[in-house]
Scaffold this motif. Structure first.
Motif, PDB file in Angstrom:
ATOM      1  N   LEU B  39       0.880  -0.722  -0.261  1.00  0.00           N
ATOM      2  CA  LEU B  39      -0.099  -0.126  -0.031  1.00  0.00           C
ATOM      3  C   LEU B  39       0.822   1.271  -0.448  1.00  0.00           C
ATOM      4  CD1 LEU B  39       0.124   1.240   3.370  1.00  0.00           C
ATOM      5  CD2 LEU B  39      -1.704  -1.136   3.201  1.00  0.00           C
ATOM      6  N   VAL B  40       0.629   2.162  -0.171  1.00  0.00           N
ATOM      7  CA  VAL B  40       1.025   3.673   0.083  1.00  0.00           C
ATOM      8  C   VAL B  40       0.105   4.230   1.200  1.00  0.00           C
ATOM      9  CG1 VAL B  40       1.338   5.718  -1.471  1.00  0.00           C
ATOM     10  CG2 VAL B  40       1.257   3.965  -3.043  1.00  0.00           C
ATOM     11  N   VAL B  41       1.091   4.977   1.685  1.00  0.00           N
ATOM     12  CA  VAL B  41       0.865   5.826   2.951  1.00  0.00           C
ATOM     13  C   VAL B  41       0.117   6.937   2.758  1.00  0.00           C
ATOM     14  CG1 VAL B  41       1.143   6.173   5.441  1.00  0.00           C
ATOM     15  CG2 VAL B  41       2.360   3.932   4.533  1.00  0.00           C
ATOM     16  N   ALA B  42      -0.411   7.157   2.747  1.00  0.00           N
ATOM     17  CA  ALA B  42      -0.976   8.262   2.282  1.00  0.00           C
ATOM     18  C   ALA B  42      -0.375   9.944   2.481  1.00  0.00           C
ATOM     19  CB  ALA B  42      -2.579   8.491   2.712  1.00  0.00           C
ATOM     20  N   SER B  43      -0.011   9.817   4.166  1.00  0.00           N
ATOM     21  CA  SER B  43      -0.193  10.906   4.572  1.00  0.00           C
ATOM     22  C   SER B  43       1.318  11.289   3.999  1.00  0.00           C
ATOM     23  CB  SER B  43       0.510  10.787   6.008  1.00  0.00           C
ATOM     24  OG  SER B  43      -0.133   9.724   6.353  1.00  0.00           O
ATOM     25  N   LEU B  44       2.505  10.390   3.898  1.00  0.00           N
ATOM     26  CA  LEU B  44       3.848  10.611   4.295  1.00  0.00           C
ATOM     27  C   LEU B  44       4.578  10.254   2.859  1.00  0.00           C
ATOM     28  CD1 LEU B  44       4.806   8.005   6.851  1.00  0.00           C
ATOM     29  CD2 LEU B  44       4.900  10.352   6.398  1.00  0.00           C
ATOM     30  N   GLU B  61      -8.979  -7.218  12.422  1.00  0.00           N
ATOM     31  CA  GLU B  61      -8.464  -6.178  13.792  1.00  0.00           C
ATOM     32  C   GLU B  61      -7.030  -5.594  12.803  1.00  0.00           C
ATOM     33  OE1 GLU B  61      -6.789  -7.838  17.037  1.00  0.00           O
ATOM     34  OE2 GLU B  61      -5.677  -6.213  18.095  1.00  0.00           O
ATOM     35  N   ILE B  62      -6.563  -5.993  11.984  1.00  0.00           N
ATOM     36  CA  ILE B  62      -6.009  -5.740  11.304  1.00  0.00           C
ATOM     37  C   ILE B  62      -5.775  -4.511   9.691  1.00  0.00           C
ATOM     38  CG2 ILE B  62      -3.839  -6.354   9.177  1.00  0.00           C
ATOM     39  CD1 ILE B  62      -3.749  -8.881  10.321  1.00  0.00           C
ATOM     40  N   GLU B  63      -7.456  -4.642   9.710  1.00  0.00           N
ATOM     41  CA  GLU B  63      -7.827  -3.603   8.737  1.00  0.00           C
ATOM     42  C   GLU B  63      -8.571  -2.804   9.319  1.00  0.00           C
ATOM     43  OE1 GLU B  63     -11.335  -6.036   6.836  1.00  0.00           O
ATOM     44  OE2 GLU B  63      -9.903  -6.763   5.866  1.00  0.00           O
ATOM     45  N   LYS B  64      -8.900  -2.826  10.844  1.00  0.00           N
ATOM     46  CA  LYS B  64      -9.382  -1.812  10.962  1.00  0.00           C
ATOM     47  C   LYS B  64      -9.227  -0.885  12.074  1.00  0.00           C
ATOM     48  CE  LYS B  64     -13.797  -0.104  13.779  1.00  0.00           C
ATOM     49  NZ  LYS B  64     -14.596  -1.244  14.873  1.00  0.00           N
ATOM     50  N   ARG B  65      -7.670  -1.310  12.214  1.00  0.00           N
ATOM     51  CA  ARG B  65      -6.921  -0.580  13.050  1.00  0.00           C
ATOM     52  C   ARG B  65      -5.367  -0.674  12.149  1.00  0.00           C
ATOM     53  NH1 ARG B  65      -9.952   1.608  16.962  1.00  0.00           N
ATOM     54  NH2 ARG B  65     -11.332   0.360  17.791  1.00  0.00           N
ATOM     55  N   ILE B  66      -4.872  -0.682  11.864  1.00  0.00           N
ATOM     56  CA  ILE B  66      -3.755  -0.692  10.873  1.00  0.00           C
ATOM     57  C   ILE B  66      -3.875  -0.179   9.844  1.00  0.00           C
ATOM     58  CG2 ILE B  66      -1.578  -1.895  10.289  1.00  0.00           C
ATOM     59  CD1 ILE B  66      -2.083  -4.099  12.310  1.00  0.00           C
ATOM     60  N   ILE B  67      -4.600  -1.257   8.965  1.00  0.00           N
ATOM     61  CA  ILE B  67      -4.701  -0.308   6.715  1.00  0.00           C
ATOM     62  C   ILE B  67      -5.600   0.706   6.841  1.00  0.00           C
ATOM     63  CG2 ILE B  67      -5.335  -1.700   5.151  1.00  0.00           C
ATOM     64  CD1 ILE B  67      -4.369  -4.796   5.880  1.00  0.00           C
ATOM     65  N   GLU B  68      -6.259   0.754   7.432  1.00  0.00           N
ATOM     66  CA  GLU B  68      -7.058   1.650   6.758  1.00  0.00           C
ATOM     67  C   GLU B  68      -6.856   3.519   7.530  1.00  0.00           C
ATOM     68  OE1 GLU B  68     -11.669   0.172   7.952  1.00  0.00           O
ATOM     69  OE2 GLU B  68     -11.339   1.740   8.965  1.00  0.00           O
ATOM     70  N   PRO B  69      -6.228   3.165   9.154  1.00  0.00           N
ATOM     71  CA  PRO B  69      -5.039   4.822   9.247  1.00  0.00           C
ATOM     72  C   PRO B  69      -3.636   5.143   7.957  1.00  0.00           C
ATOM     73  CG  PRO B  69      -5.680   3.185  11.087  1.00  0.00           C
ATOM     74  CD  PRO B  69      -6.139   2.355   9.555  1.00  0.00           C
ATOM     75  N   LEU B  70      -3.323   3.771   7.818  1.00  0.00           N
ATOM     76  CA  LEU B  70      -2.557   4.301   6.827  1.00  0.00           C
ATOM     77  C   LEU B  70      -2.822   4.487   5.636  1.00  0.00           C
ATOM     78  CD1 LEU B  70      -0.650   0.954   7.079  1.00  0.00           C
ATOM     79  CD2 LEU B  70       0.290   3.297   7.611  1.00  0.00           C
ATOM     80  N   ILE B  71      -3.999   3.738   5.086  1.00  0.00           N
ATOM     81  CA  ILE B  71      -4.709   4.682   3.261  1.00  0.00           C
ATOM     82  C   ILE B  71      -5.582   5.771   4.314  1.00  0.00           C
ATOM     83  CG2 ILE B  71      -5.802   3.983   1.252  1.00  0.00           C
ATOM     84  CD1 ILE B  71      -4.890   1.025   1.954  1.00  0.00           C
ATOM     85  N   GLU B  72      -6.136   6.199   4.639  1.00  0.00           N
ATOM     86  CA  GLU B  72      -6.865   6.784   4.582  1.00  0.00           C
ATOM     87  C   GLU B  72      -6.974   8.417   5.833  1.00  0.00           C
ATOM     88  OE1 GLU B  72     -11.159   5.750   6.557  1.00  0.00           O
ATOM     89  OE2 GLU B  72     -11.015   4.444   4.894  1.00  0.00           O
TER      90      GLU B  72
END
Lengths: 409, 501
Positions: B39-44, B61-72
Motif C-alpha cells: 500500500l501507499v501511506v497516504a500522508s507520507l 483488527e488488522i484492517e480496522k486498526r492498521i490498514i485503514e489509518p495508513l491509507i485514509e
C-alpha cells in the motif's frame, strides 16, 4: 559399564531369595497335635490335619472328603514325627496353624515330658500360643472321639473352646508359652483338663466337677473341666472346676471377670442361692516374709448379684436377712478359697496363685529371691483370706428394697 | 535461528529487498500462508507493506486498526520526522506497536500472530500484536474434579490461562515473564510467580533452565517438563501439572513458580514436595474434619495401592501363620484347582487390570462401554470359574485398583503402579523381609530426592517451619506460616491477631 554393573547386581536378588516359599495348597496344616506315651522312650504323635476343601469355601468344596485327616506316628519327639509324617502325607506338614496340643495324662506325669515339650518349641513354626490340654485318656482316642456337632472344621472347635475359660473360669488359660515360662524350679502351672470319655457322672450342688463328671447326656463327648496341676513341668494332680475358679479369683489379676455359682441358703439347708460374682478390682495380697512361717493376707473384693434362691426367703425386702445372707456368702467364699489354698500347700506343695510375682518384688536381686526359696516357705505360710463382699442387686429388674429407701431419703 | 544460514539479519532500507528476504524465509509464494498487502501511506507519500500469517492473526483488527489509518489519514504535518515513528505514534491506531530491527524478530513475530509493517526507506519494521488463534472456551476440569470449589480449567490459550490466574490472584506483585524455547518452532513460556514471595534463587534457576533448553521445538508443557527435569529416569515426578487455576494460584501464594505455555491446558508447578502430590485441590475447600478424613482415606489407599498384592504374595507363600486359619483354609481350598503359582496368578490379574485401564484411555468414545463389559469378565467371576485365579485375588486386585484411583496426581499414580510391581517381585522371593528392604530403600531415596533444589519430603524432613499442611492439615485460622522449605521472602501468611486484654 552401568548396564554391566546392573546385570551383575540383579541376579544377586535371585541368589538371596529365601527359596523356602511354598504355595498354600502344597501344605498340610496341622491343627491339633496329640501326644501319647509310646513304648520305650518314644512318644506317639497324632496329627489332625485340616482339609481345606471342607467347610471353608463354596467354590473349592470337594465332595465326600472328611473335614480332617488323623495320622499317628511313634517317634522320639514331635519334630521327628513331623518328618516321618512327610513321608506319608502328600503335602508338606506345617505347624503354623497348630492351635492345640493334647497330652495324655500318663505322658504329662512322665519325667520325660518337660524335655519332649521343650524340644518341640525349637521349631519356629510351632506357635507358643498353642493351647495345652491334658486328656484323661490317650490323646489319639481323644482326637478320634471328638466329633463336634456345631463345627465342621476341627480348628474352629478348639479356637472357640479355648475362649470358654474366660467366661466360666472352670478351666485355666493354658498355653504352651506359659508352660515353658513356669517350667522353672518349684513353679506351678495349670493346664486345661479334658476327656472325651465321660464315665462317672455325678451331680454336685456346687458344680464341683472334674472332666468326665459333668452330667451331660448328649452331644459331643468331650468335656473340658478343671485343671491339671504341673510342678516343675510334670503333672502332679488335678483341680476341679470349682477349685479352679477360686484359684483364678485368688490370683492378683484374674482373667475372668464374672461367673455364676451357688451356695447353700443360710436359712434353709436344702435350698441353694445362685449368685453371679464379679471381681471388684485386683486381689490384694500382703506378704510378711520376715518370719520363717510367712504371713499372707489375701483380700478378694467381690460384688454379687443374687440371681435366684429356691428357699423363697424375702431377702430382697428384708434388710436384716440381707445382712445375714451377705455374711453367709462371705464366710462360704472365704472357706472355699481357704480350702483351695490348703490343698495347694499340702497336696501340691506349691503356689498356684502367682503370688510369687508379688513375693519377688520384696527382694532387691533375683539371686536373693532364689536363695529365699519361695516354694519352700509358701508351704508353711500362714494364709488368711478376707472377702470384701457387697450384694449389688437382685438381678437386673429389682434392686434391694433398702437401697431404694436410701435413695428416697 | 532459521535466518542465521543467510548470514544477514539486519533490514535494508529498500522495501523490496526486505520483502524478498521475508518471502524467501517463508517459501513464498508456494507457502500461501504469508499475506503481503502492499500500500501507499497516504500522508507520507511512501510505499509500505503490511504482512501477517494467515490463521495466526485477527484479520478484522488488522484492517480496522492498521490498514485503514495508513491509507485514509491524509494529514501531512507530523511531529516526528522519522517516518516509522510517525506511523507508529501518529497514524496507526492499534493498541500495541514495537520496532523490530532484525529479520529474526520479524519472523518470530509473524509466527506468533503479530502484524509487520515495512516502510520504504527505513531499515526497521513495526510490529503490532494481532493474535487471533482459534481457542476453546474455558471448560470444567476433566482430571481434577471437585465437589466444592470453582469448576474452571485452563485452556489451550496461554493468554486465557494467564487471565484465569490473575482472576484468582489479584496481586500487583504477580509477575508474568515470557521466555522463548525452541530453535525452529519458537514457543513462548510464561513464568509466573509472586515477586515478593517466591525465592529469587528458585526463580532464576528455573529461568536459566528454560534458557538452557536447546532443541528444535517444545510444543507443549509436558514436553518442557521433561526437558527441565533433573531426574529424567526417576519414578518420582519433580513437578506437578494442574488444570485448575485456583490450585495454581494457591501454589503461587506459597511461593511456588508456575509455568504456562501456549497449547497446554495446564500449569506446571515447580518446585514441588511429596505433599503437593498427595493433596487434592479440594482439601482446603472442605472443613477441617472432612478434609482430614479424606486425606487419611487417601493415605491408606496409597499404601493399599502400593503394597496389597505384594503383601498377599508374601503372606501366602512365606508367612502363612499371619492369615487367620479360616481364611487360610478358604484360600487353600480355592487354590487347589488353580494351576498357577500365586505370583503368576497375581501378575495375570494385575496385567489384566492394567490392560483394561490402558484400553479405557485409548478406546474411541463410541465403543467405550464395551470395555466395561469385557473388563468385568476378565477381572471377575468368569476368571474364577475358569479356574484361572482364586476368588481372593479378585478382591485384592479390585482393592488395589480402586485405591490407585484415589491418588489424585497422574504422575504419582504411575509411580505407585510401577512400584507395586517391584514390590510384588521382591515380596514373592524375599517375603516381608524383601518388602521391608525395598520400602526402606524407597524412603531413603525419597529423602535424598529434591525437586528444583527443594528436598522432596520437606518440610517434614528435613524439618522446616510451616503450617504442617502435610499428612493432615490444621484448621485455616491456624495456617499462619508459609512452608519455609521454599524459602519464601515473606514467611507469615496471616499475622497473629493482637489479643485484646
Amino acid at each position: 559399564m552401568r548396564k554391566l554393573k546392573l546385570a551383575l547386581i540383579l541376579p544377586l536378588f535371585l541368589v538371596a531369595g529365601c527359596w523356602d516359599h511354598l504355595e498354600l495348597e502344597e501344605q498340610a496344616f496341622v491343627v491339633v497335635v496329640g501326644l501319647d506315651k509310646g513304648p520305650g522312650n518314644t512318644v506317639e504323635v497324632t496329627f489332625q490335619i485340616a482339609n481345606p476343601q471342607i467347610g471353608s469355601s463354596d467354590i473349592g468344596t470337594a465332595e465326600g472328603e472328611p473335614p480332617s485327616d488323623t495320622v499317628r506316628f511313634t517317634s522320639p519327639d514331635i519334630l521327628s514325627a513331623k518328618e516321618l509324617a512327610n513321608s506319608v502325607v502328600t503335602r508338606t506338614i506345617n505347624f503354623a496353624h497348630l492351635k492345640t496340643m493334647i497330652v495324655h495324662e500318663a505322658l504329662a506325669r512322665d519325667e520325660a515330658f518337660p524335655h519332649i515339650a521343650g524340644a518341640a518349641i525349637r521349631d519356629p513354626e510351632l506357635r507358643r500360643e498353642v493351647a495345652l490340654i491334658v486328656s484323661r485318656e490317650k490323646a489319639y482316642d481323644f482326637i478320634q472321639k471328638n466329633r463336634p456337632r456345631l463345627e465342621t472344621r476341627p480348628h474352629k472347635y478348639f479356637e472357640l473352646m479355648q475362649q470358654r475359660w474366660q467366661e466360666t473360669g472352670f478351666v485355666p488359660f493354658s498355653t504352651f508359652n506359659q508352660y515353658l515360662q513356669q517350667q522353672v524350679v518349684d513353679s506351678m502351672f495349670l493346664a486345661i483338663y479334658a476327656t472325651a470319655d465321660p464315665k462317672n457322672y455325678r451331680v454336685s450342688r456346687k458344680d464341683d466337677y472334674l472332666a468326665g463328671e459333668v452330667p451331660k447326656h448328649s452331644g459331643d463327648p468331650v468335656q473340658m473341666m478343671g485343671a491339671a496341676v504341673f510342678r516343675n513341668g510334670r503333672m502332679i494332680g488335678t483341680l476341679t472346676g470349682q477349685q479352679m475358679r477360686w484359684a483364678q479369683m485368688l490370683r492378683h489379676k484374674s482373667n475372668i471377670d464374672a461367673f455364676i455359682t451357688s451356695f447353700p441358703d443360710p436359712l434353709d439347708e436344702r435350698a441353694m442361692v445362685t449368685v453371679r460374682l464379679f471381681k471388684n478390682g485386683g486381689t490384694k495380697v500382703r506378704l510378711n516374709l520376715a518370719k520363717e512361717r510367712p504371713d499372707i493376707h489375701v483380700t478378694i473384693p467381690l460384688r454379687a448379684q443374687i440371681l435366684s434362691f429356691t428357699s423363697l426367703q424375702p431377702y430382697a425386702t428384708d434388710t436384716e436377712k440381707q445382712i445375714l445372707l451377705e455374711r453367709h456368702l462371705k464366710e462360704e467364699i472365704e472357706q472355699e478359697a481357704l480350702d483351695v489354698i490348703r490343698l495347694s500347700q499340702r497336696k501340691f506343695q506349691g503356689d498356684l496363685f502367682e503370688w510369687e510375682l508379688i513375693a519377688r518384688k520384696q527382694f532387691m536381686t533375683m539371686p536373693a529371691y532364689q536363695a529365699y526359696g519361695w516354694a519352700r516357705h509358701y508351704r508353711k505360710a500362714n494364709v488368711k483370706v478376707k472377702v470384701d463382699l457387697r450384694i449389688e442387686n437382685f438381678g437386673k429388674q429389682r434392686t434391694p428394697y433398702s437401697e431404694t429407701v436410701k435413695g428416697g431419703d | 535461528m532459521t535466518t542465521q544460514t543467510d548470514g544477514k539479519t539486519e533490514l535494508s532500507t529498500r522495501l523490496s529487498a526486505n520483502l524478498d528476504r521475508i518471502k524467501r524465509d517463508f517459501a513464498y509464494p508456494s507457502n500461501e500462508a504469508l499475506i503481503i498487502r502492499n500500500l501507499v501511506v497516504a500522508s507520507l507519500k511512501c510505499d509500505a507493506a503490511v504482512l501477517y500469517l494467515e490463521g495466526t492473526a485477527d484479520v478484522n483488527e488488522i484492517e480496522k486498526r492498521i490498514i485503514e489509518p495508513l491509507i485514509e489519514r491524509t494529514n501531512t504535518s507530523f511531529k516526528n520526522g522519522n517516518p516509522l515513528d510517525a506511523v507508529r505514534l501518529e497514524i496507526v491506531t492499534h493498541r500495541t506497536g514495537k520496532t523490530a530491527c532484525t529479520f529474526d524478530a520479524i519472523n518470530e513475530g509473524l509466527l506468533n500472530g503479530w502484524t509487520i509493517v515495512l516502510v520504504e526507506g527505513v531499515n526497521q519494521a513495526l510490529k503490532f500484536e494481532t493474535r487471533g488463534f482459534e481457542t476453546r472456551q474455558v471448560s470444567e476440569p476433566i482430571v481434577e474434579h471437585v465437589i466444592r470449589g470453582p469448576k474452571e480449567a485452563f485452556t489451550e490459550s496461554a493468554a486465557i490461562n494467564r487471565s484465569l490466574v490473575r482472576k484468582y490472584l489479584r496481586d500487583r506483585h504477580l509477575v508474568a515473564e515470557t521466555l522463548t524455547v525452541g530453535d525452529r518452532s519458537v514457543s513462548e513460556v510464561t513464568i509466573m510467580y509472586v515477586k515478593d514471595l517466591a525465592d529469587p534463587n528458585i526463580v532464576d534457576s528455573i529461568k536459566q533452565r528454560i534458557r538452557a533448553v536447546r532443541t528444535d521445538a517444545v510444543l507443549t508443557l509436558p514436553m518442557l517438563e521433561q526437558y527441565l527435569d533433573d531426574h529424567p529416569y526417576s519414578l518420582v515426578p519433580s513437578s506437578l501439572n494442574t488444570e485448575r487455576p485456583d490450585r495454581a494460584s494457591a501454589f503461587l501464594l506459597e511461593g511456588h513458580v508456575i509455568l504456562l505455555m501456549e497449547n497446554s491446558p495446564a500449569a506446571l508447578v515447580l518446585p514441588i514436595t511429596i505433599w503437593s502430590l498427595l493433596h487434592s485441590a479440594e482439601d482446603h475447600y472442605m472443613r477441617w474434619a472432612y478434609s482430614n478424613f479424606m486425606r487419611i482415606i487417601r493415605l491408606l489407599a496409597l499404601f493399599v495401592a502400593v503394597m496389597t498384592p505384594s503383601v498377599y504374595i508374601a503372606v501366602a507363600t512365606f508367612h502363612e501363620e499371619m492369615i487367620p486359619t479360616d481364611l487360610l483354609l478358604a484360600i487353600a481350598a480355592t487354590r487347589e484347582k488353580v494351576p498357577f503359582p500365586a505370583l503368576l496368578e497375581v501378575l495375570l490379574m494385575e496385567f489384566a487390570f492394567e490392560l483394561v485401564r490402558e484400553a479405557a484411555i485409548r478406546v474411541p468414545t463410541v465403543i467405550g462401554p464395551t470395555i466395561g463389559i469385557v473388563g468385568a469378565l476378565i477381572l471377575g467371576q468368569a476368571a474364577v470359574e475358569a479356574n484361572i485365579i482364586s476368588p481372593i485375588l479378585v478382591v485384592i486386585v479390585a482393592m488395589t485398583g480402586i485405591s490407585s484411583f484415589t491418588i489424585p496426581e497422574p504422575s504419582l499414580n504411575f509411580a505407585v503402579r510401577i512400584t507395586r510391581f517391584i514390590l510384588l517381585f521382591v515380596g514373592s522371593f524375599l517375603g516381608f523381609f524383601g518388602i521391608a528392604l525395598v520400602i526402606a530403600c524407597l524412603l531413603a531415596y525419597l529423602t535424598t530426592y529434591s525437586s528444583y533444589g527443594v528436598p522432596f519430603l520437606s518440610p517434614l524432613t528435613p524439618h522446616y517451619r510451616s503450617s504442617a499442611d502435610m499428612i493432615l492439615r490444621m484448621p485455616v485460622h491456624k495456617e499462619r506460616m508459609r512452608p519455609l522449605n521454599l524459602n519464601p521472602q515473606d514467611s507469615v501468611r496471616r499475622p497473629e491477631r493482637i489479643k485484646k486484654r
